[in-house]
Write an enzyme that holds these catalytic residues in place. Structure first.
Site, PDB file in Angstrom:
ATOM      1  N   ASN A 142      -4.425  -2.617  -5.381  1.00 52.43           N
ATOM      2  CA  ASN A 142      -3.434  -3.615  -5.782  1.00 52.43           C
ATOM      3  C   ASN A 142      -4.103  -4.977  -5.752  1.00 52.43           C
ATOM      4  O   ASN A 142      -4.685  -5.366  -4.742  1.00 52.43           O
ATOM      5  CB  ASN A 142      -2.237  -3.605  -4.829  1.00 52.43           C
ATOM      6  N   GLY A 143      -4.020  -5.709  -6.864  1.00 49.24           N
ATOM      7  CA  GLY A 143      -4.582  -7.052  -6.907  1.00 49.24           C
ATOM      8  C   GLY A 143      -5.338  -7.300  -8.186  1.00 49.24           C
ATOM      9  O   GLY A 143      -5.161  -6.613  -9.194  1.00 49.24           O
ATOM     10  N   CYS A 155       0.603  -3.815  -8.110  1.00 58.20           N
ATOM     11  CA  CYS A 155       0.967  -2.408  -7.983  1.00 58.20           C
ATOM     12  C   CYS A 155       1.543  -2.130  -6.605  1.00 58.20           C
ATOM     13  O   CYS A 155       1.621  -3.006  -5.756  1.00 58.20           O
ATOM     14  CB  CYS A 155      -0.262  -1.526  -8.221  1.00 58.20           C
ATOM     15  N   TYR A 195      10.268 -13.377  -5.827  1.00 55.04           N
ATOM     16  CA  TYR A 195      10.709 -12.420  -6.841  1.00 55.04           C
ATOM     17  C   TYR A 195      10.281 -10.985  -6.601  1.00 55.04           C
ATOM     18  O   TYR A 195      11.094 -10.068  -6.715  1.00 55.04           O
ATOM     19  CB  TYR A 195      10.173 -12.865  -8.213  1.00 55.04           C
ATOM     20  N   GLY A 244       5.830  -1.178  -9.891  1.00 54.65           N
ATOM     21  CA  GLY A 244       5.113  -0.668 -11.048  1.00 54.65           C
ATOM     22  C   GLY A 244       5.893   0.441 -11.711  1.00 54.65           C
ATOM     23  O   GLY A 244       6.220   1.437 -11.061  1.00 54.65           O
TER      24      GLY A 244
END
Length: 467
Positions: free
Chosen positions: A106-107, A6, A249, A32
């Protein structure tokens, strides 16, 4: 398993904090595209607005006006195996004994299922399907006896895996990053205000000044007394394990991630790739957008013409992070359109950043053949993705990974290409600084933090022992 990658944003003591958070999330939309949310705090408590969709679709002028207060946190999310639903949108909010607490995460917490089971045995009731709520429950329990920083640290001590948290409570903004430092979290300044984000591109849009990364295992506390940083008392790994797929990426090329410029790293990956394998072709072309910068480096090093024979429709989301296979297939068909005269009778080298499931590449090569391409060669600016990621990137099932199931020559045959070459691991690590500080588990299966799925596959952790 419930996990996601995220984008986070936080800002302390800034008029119109909600609007600034809106733009901070807008800049990180690539992290996201399924849901977005902002929570603010003022003298009357917390105010929140969350919804499904892109940031401009979720928020209106009216919703931003209702988000009063000078401090805000925000979140953009995409799901992987977790459900894509409004109840999983973040930031999460808890109301406990007259106190409001909001968390953006996030994670992926790899022991979330175990912790959730323990909490449910003790009577906890969960409202969402994501692992972030596990941390919220732990935090509230610790706040019964400890102040906010101590409660956060004690809660983090129970977690395994990858996590960046921004916590808002009691007019305090607090940020932490796991000891391995899997995912990025950066600190900046806007005037006298502290700002936080997953990527520096959020600061650029706001004209905020980038200062540094939150260090692995560090806690940043911002309140009326100013800014305090402290190292958390958590087990330290042998080395950091920054997600190298951020550089390959995921991150925006104009961001500085892990104190490295993403654009420069991707261009260097192209250079390394050209040194390893350059076919005899008429020109080099990328699959936009993430393959563009490696293709530039490849063409420059190989001294080949660089062309854009495929044009991207920028109103279509990334195929890689769509939540279902049917949506991926649809997006592949509408995402990129060819410049037909550039393809007929040509020998083409496609440079792309990665092949994960192979869906996009198969469709595009087929299209190039239909348009009369004489030869199609593929060069990939990362090693083959052979192992699932348990730390928050969207390839969690090994059966979905084409390189986990077929050797390189068979992949080339299935893609119907004249040649295929992946960047070697040494070449990838030469493209970034501090080559010993990266998590490369998706390429080599060496998982820095063991988890149940690793053990089932007989894979090794960072200590060299079977996880």
């Amino acid at each position: 398993m419930i996990h996601h990658e995220c984008g986070l944003f936080g800002i302390f003591d800034q008029p119109d904090a909600a609007r600034l958070a809106y733009f901070g999330l807008y800049a990180q939309q690539h992290r996201g595209q399924e849901s977005a949310g902002i929570v603010t705090i003022d003298g009357h408590g917390m105010h929140d607005h969350r919804g499904m969709g892109l940031v401009p679709d979720v928020f209106t002028e009216e919703s931003l006006r209702r988000l009063t207060g000078n401090t805000a946190i925000g979140h953009v999310r995409y799901s992987t195996t977790g459900k894509s639903s409004a109840r999983n949108a973040q930031p999460l909010i808890a109301h406990y004994r007259g106190r409001d607490i909001a968390v953006a995460h996030n994670g992926n917490i790899v022991n979330a299922a175990e912790l959730r089971g323990q909490l449910e045995e003790d009577g906890a009731i969960f409202q969402t399907g994501n692992d972030s709520e596990v941390f919220m429950h732990l935090l509230v329990r610790e706040m019964r006896k400890h102040d906010l920083p101590e409660a956060v640290e004690r809660s983090c001590a129970k977690l395994k895996g990858a996590w960046c948290f921004i916590v808002l409570a009691e007019n305090t903004l607090l940020a932490v990053r796991d000891p391995n430092g899997f995912h990025p979290l950066v600190i900046g300044r806007l005037g006298d205000s502290t700002v936080l984000a997953s990527e520096t591109c959020a600061f650029d849009l706001l004209e905020a000044e980038y200062e540094r990364s939150v260090e692995p295992g560090e806690m940043l506390i911002v309140d009326k007394n100013g800014r305090t940083c402290r190292k958390m008392n958590l087990p330290a790994p042998k080395r950091p394990s920054q997600c190298i797929f951020e550089m390959v990426y995921f991150a925006r090329p104009d961001s500085c991630v892990f104190d490295e410029q993403v654009y420069v790293c991707r261009k260097q990956m192209g250079w390394q790739l050209a040194h390893e394998s350059t076919p005899d072709v008429d020109f080099v072309m990328p699959f936009p957008d993430s393959g563009v910068y490696s293709a530039v480096g490849f063409a420059q090093c190989a001294e080949l013409p660089y062309e854009h024979a495929m044009i991207r429709n920028h109103y279509v989301g990334r195929t890689f992070i769509q939540p279902t296979q049917s949506m991926r297939n649809f997006s592949v068909r509408v995402k990129i359109n060819p410049v037909r005269p550039m393809i007929d009778g040509k020998r083409i080298c496609i440079v792309d950043d990665s092949i994960v499931r192979g869906t996009t590449m198969m469709t595009r090569v087929k299209k190039l053949r239909e348009l009369g391409a004489k030869e199609v060669h593929i060069r990939i600016s990362s090693p083959p993705v052979k192992f699932p990621c348990h730390y928050g990137v969207d390839f969690s099932v090994r059966g979905e990974l084409i390189a986990a199931n077929y050797p390189e020559d068979e992949i080339a045959r299935r893609l119907d290409v004249d040649s295929l070459h992946y960047l070697s691991m040494p070449g990838l690590l030469r493209s970034v600084m501090h080559s010993d500080s990266w998590c490369t588990a998706c390429f080599d299966g060496n998982y820095p933090v063991p988890c149940g799925e690793c053990a089932k596959m007989g894979l090794e952790g960072d200590n060299g022992k079977k996880a």
